[in-house]
Scaffold this motif. Structure first.
Motif, PDB file in Angstrom:
ATOM      1  N   GLU A 193      73.642 109.524  77.885  1.00 12.51           N
ATOM      2  CA  GLU A 193      73.237 108.556  78.897  1.00 12.51           C
ATOM      3  C   GLU A 193      71.762 108.697  79.258  1.00 12.51           C
ATOM      4  O   GLU A 193      71.289 109.766  79.617  1.00 12.51           O
ATOM      5  CB  GLU A 193      74.078 108.755  80.159  1.00 12.51           C
ATOM      6  CG  GLU A 193      73.789 107.784  81.276  1.00 12.51           C
ATOM      7  CD  GLU A 193      74.617 108.058  82.518  1.00 12.51           C
ATOM      8  OE1 GLU A 193      74.232 107.592  83.603  1.00 12.51           O
ATOM      9  OE2 GLU A 193      75.651 108.749  82.399  1.00 12.51           O
ATOM     10  N   GLY A 194      71.029 107.586  79.136  1.00 14.44           N
ATOM     11  CA  GLY A 194      69.633 107.543  79.561  1.00 14.44           C
ATOM     12  C   GLY A 194      68.630 108.126  78.594  1.00 14.44           C
ATOM     13  O   GLY A 194      67.437 108.149  78.879  1.00 14.44           O
ATOM     14  N   ALA A 195      69.086 108.596  77.426  1.00 12.10           N
ATOM     15  CA  ALA A 195      68.190 109.319  76.519  1.00 12.10           C
ATOM     16  C   ALA A 195      67.451 108.383  75.573  1.00 12.10           C
ATOM     17  O   ALA A 195      68.063 107.565  74.887  1.00 12.10           O
ATOM     18  CB  ALA A 195      68.977 110.350  75.718  1.00 12.10           C
ATOM     19  N   LYS A 196      66.132 108.485  75.555  1.00 12.78           N
ATOM     20  CA  LYS A 196      65.283 107.858  74.537  1.00 12.78           C
ATOM     21  C   LYS A 196      64.483 108.978  73.893  1.00 12.78           C
ATOM     22  O   LYS A 196      64.064 109.915  74.569  1.00 12.78           O
ATOM     23  CB  LYS A 196      64.327 106.836  75.163  1.00 12.78           C
ATOM     24  CG  LYS A 196      65.002 105.568  75.645  1.00 12.78           C
ATOM     25  CD  LYS A 196      63.993 104.528  76.098  1.00 12.78           C
ATOM     26  CE  LYS A 196      63.229 105.007  77.322  1.00 12.78           C
ATOM     27  NZ  LYS A 196      62.411 103.930  77.913  1.00 12.78           N
ATOM     28  N   ARG A 197      64.266 108.900  72.609  1.00 13.00           N
ATOM     29  CA  ARG A 197      63.605 110.010  71.915  1.00 13.00           C
ATOM     30  C   ARG A 197      62.214 110.284  72.478  1.00 13.00           C
ATOM     31  O   ARG A 197      61.813 111.432  72.627  1.00 13.00           O
ATOM     32  CB  ARG A 197      63.527 109.720  70.413  1.00 13.00           C
ATOM     33  CG  ARG A 197      64.883 109.611  69.766  1.00 13.00           C
ATOM     34  CD  ARG A 197      64.795 109.554  68.255  1.00 13.00           C
ATOM     35  NE  ARG A 197      66.000 108.976  67.679  1.00 13.00           N
ATOM     36  CZ  ARG A 197      66.241 108.860  66.380  1.00 13.00           C
ATOM     37  NH1 ARG A 197      65.351 109.299  65.510  1.00 13.00           N
ATOM     38  NH2 ARG A 197      67.353 108.306  65.943  1.00 13.00           N
ATOM     39  N   SER A 198      61.485 109.223  72.783  1.00  6.23           N
ATOM     40  CA  SER A 198      60.102 109.408  73.250  1.00  6.23           C
ATOM     41  C   SER A 198      60.040 110.145  74.580  1.00  6.23           C
ATOM     42  O   SER A 198      59.082 110.882  74.838  1.00  6.23           O
ATOM     43  CB  SER A 198      59.413 108.049  73.377  1.00  6.23           C
ATOM     44  OG  SER A 198      60.096 107.227  74.315  1.00  6.23           O
ATOM     45  N   CYS A 199      61.049 109.960  75.444  1.00  4.81           N
ATOM     46  CA  CYS A 199      60.974 110.529  76.795  1.00  4.81           C
ATOM     47  C   CYS A 199      61.032 112.051  76.779  1.00  4.81           C
ATOM     48  O   CYS A 199      60.495 112.709  77.681  1.00  4.81           O
ATOM     49  CB  CYS A 199      62.074 109.956  77.690  1.00  4.81           C
ATOM     50  SG  CYS A 199      63.721 110.566  77.345  1.00  4.81           S
ATOM     51  N   PHE A 200      61.661 112.633  75.761  1.00  6.03           N
ATOM     52  CA  PHE A 200      61.790 114.089  75.717  1.00  6.03           C
ATOM     53  C   PHE A 200      60.439 114.782  75.516  1.00  6.03           C
ATOM     54  O   PHE A 200      60.280 115.962  75.810  1.00  6.03           O
ATOM     55  CB  PHE A 200      62.753 114.506  74.607  1.00  6.03           C
ATOM     56  CG  PHE A 200      64.185 114.176  74.906  1.00  6.03           C
ATOM     57  CD1 PHE A 200      64.933 114.971  75.749  1.00  6.03           C
ATOM     58  CD2 PHE A 200      64.784 113.044  74.358  1.00  6.03           C
ATOM     59  CE1 PHE A 200      66.251 114.664  76.047  1.00  6.03           C
ATOM     60  CE2 PHE A 200      66.096 112.727  74.636  1.00  6.03           C
ATOM     61  CZ  PHE A 200      66.834 113.531  75.486  1.00  6.03           C
TER      62      PHE A 200
END
Length: 313
Positions: free
Chosen positions: A34-41
């Protein structure tokens, strides 16, 4: 795990360390959380904070696990020891562009796993390319390939320019599709005409034929034309024929197709092929007033409706 917080609260962060989490995020292992985008990490909250989201997650997970361990040693320890520890918020950043995302994925695990960069050009490749790159090897049974024309599409994965021993410039590009890669060389007039396409990241449709090499008895694949795949649809798609069964045509279907045409106005001729299987007859018609844009959105509508098919002309 349903969220990334569940993961860092429960796994050993000495075993699954920062490098492991970065690799998992880059490869898309967290895409379904939930809520995960690769760039955000790999992003921080703002310009003044260089701490990445993964680093904040590790700090958060360590605090939760440390508090849980302390609670277990306390007579009054609660079950939800980490509920008061503030979770780090997901950075509000855009996802990487598809090509960048897939290249990062391939560089990490060696293959395109989520998708393939050429998926966006499936229509162009399926309708206008006559051969896969893996079948362009002309070293065996050369006679059957002589003077035959072939067209194939792919992505430029490597390119370079240089100077020959004679002081003449040349260029090469490596074109890759779903099946294989092929290196193409350009000298003389070909260098002048095609060196502009020798740039990594371009998507190309290459036309050519098998010819004898200059002043020799050897054969080679001679490039005769190159187009950007992004321009092929507009230049080569002359018409779209919608194929319908007579028994399936009703007012609702007609209205649905009409709405799709209205939402995808363009320059491509629209045709209809109505088939009556009972009498084994069909009639072909074309629209005098409506022309369409053969976009993925428009064609995708027909892919989702098995009673309707289409043909590219």
């Amino acid at each position: 795990f349903e969220t990334i917080y569940d993961l860092v609260e429960n796994v050993s962060l000495q075993t699954v360390n920062k490098k492991n989490l970065e690799a998992l995020a880059m490869a898309g292992a967290f895409d379904n959380l939930e809520g995960a985008k690769r760039s955000c990490f790999f992003a921080g909250d703002d310009e003044n904070d260089n701490t990445t989201f993964i680093e904040k997650l590790i700090r958060y997970g360590n605090r939760v696990q440390l508090e849980a361990q302390s609670a277990q040693q306390s007579l009054f320890g609660g079950m939800d020891s980490g509920q008061d520890i503030q979770k780090p918020a997901f950075p509000q950043v855009e996802e990487w562009a598809k090509l960048i995302l897939l290249e990062k994925e391939k560089n990490l695990i060696g293959i395109y796993l989520t998708a393939h960069p050429l998926d966006d050009y499936a229509l162009e490749i399926n309708n206008f390319c006559t051969r896969e790159i893996s079948l362009t090897d002309i070293n065996n049974n050369i006679e059957q390939y002589k003077d035959k024309d072939y067209t194939f599409g792919g992505m430029v994965t490597a390119a370079r320019e240089g100077t020959s021993k004679n002081g003449n410039p040349y260029a090469t590009l490596t074109l890759s599709d779903y099946t294989d890669s092929k290196e193409l060389f350009f000298f003389g007039k070909d260098y002048v005409n095609f060196s502009k396409y020798c740039k990594a990241g371009l998507f190309l449709m290459v036309k050519g034929s098998v010819k004898t090499r200059f002043k020799s008895d050897y054969y080679e694949f001679k490039v005769t034309g190159i187009d950007l795949l992004s321009e092929v649809r507009e230049s080569l798609v002359k018409s779209i024929t919608i194929k319908l069964f007579l028994s399936k045509i009703n007012e609702t279907l007609v209205k649905t197709i009409e709405n799709q045409v209205e939402e995808n106005r363009g320059k491509t001729l629209l045709k209809f092929n109505v088939y009556d299987p009972e009498n084994n007859m069909f009639i072909e018609m074309f629209s005098r007033t409506a022309r369409v844009n053969p976009s993925d959105k428009f064609l995708g509508f027909f892919d989702e409706h098995p009673d309707i098919s289409y043909r590219i002309n």
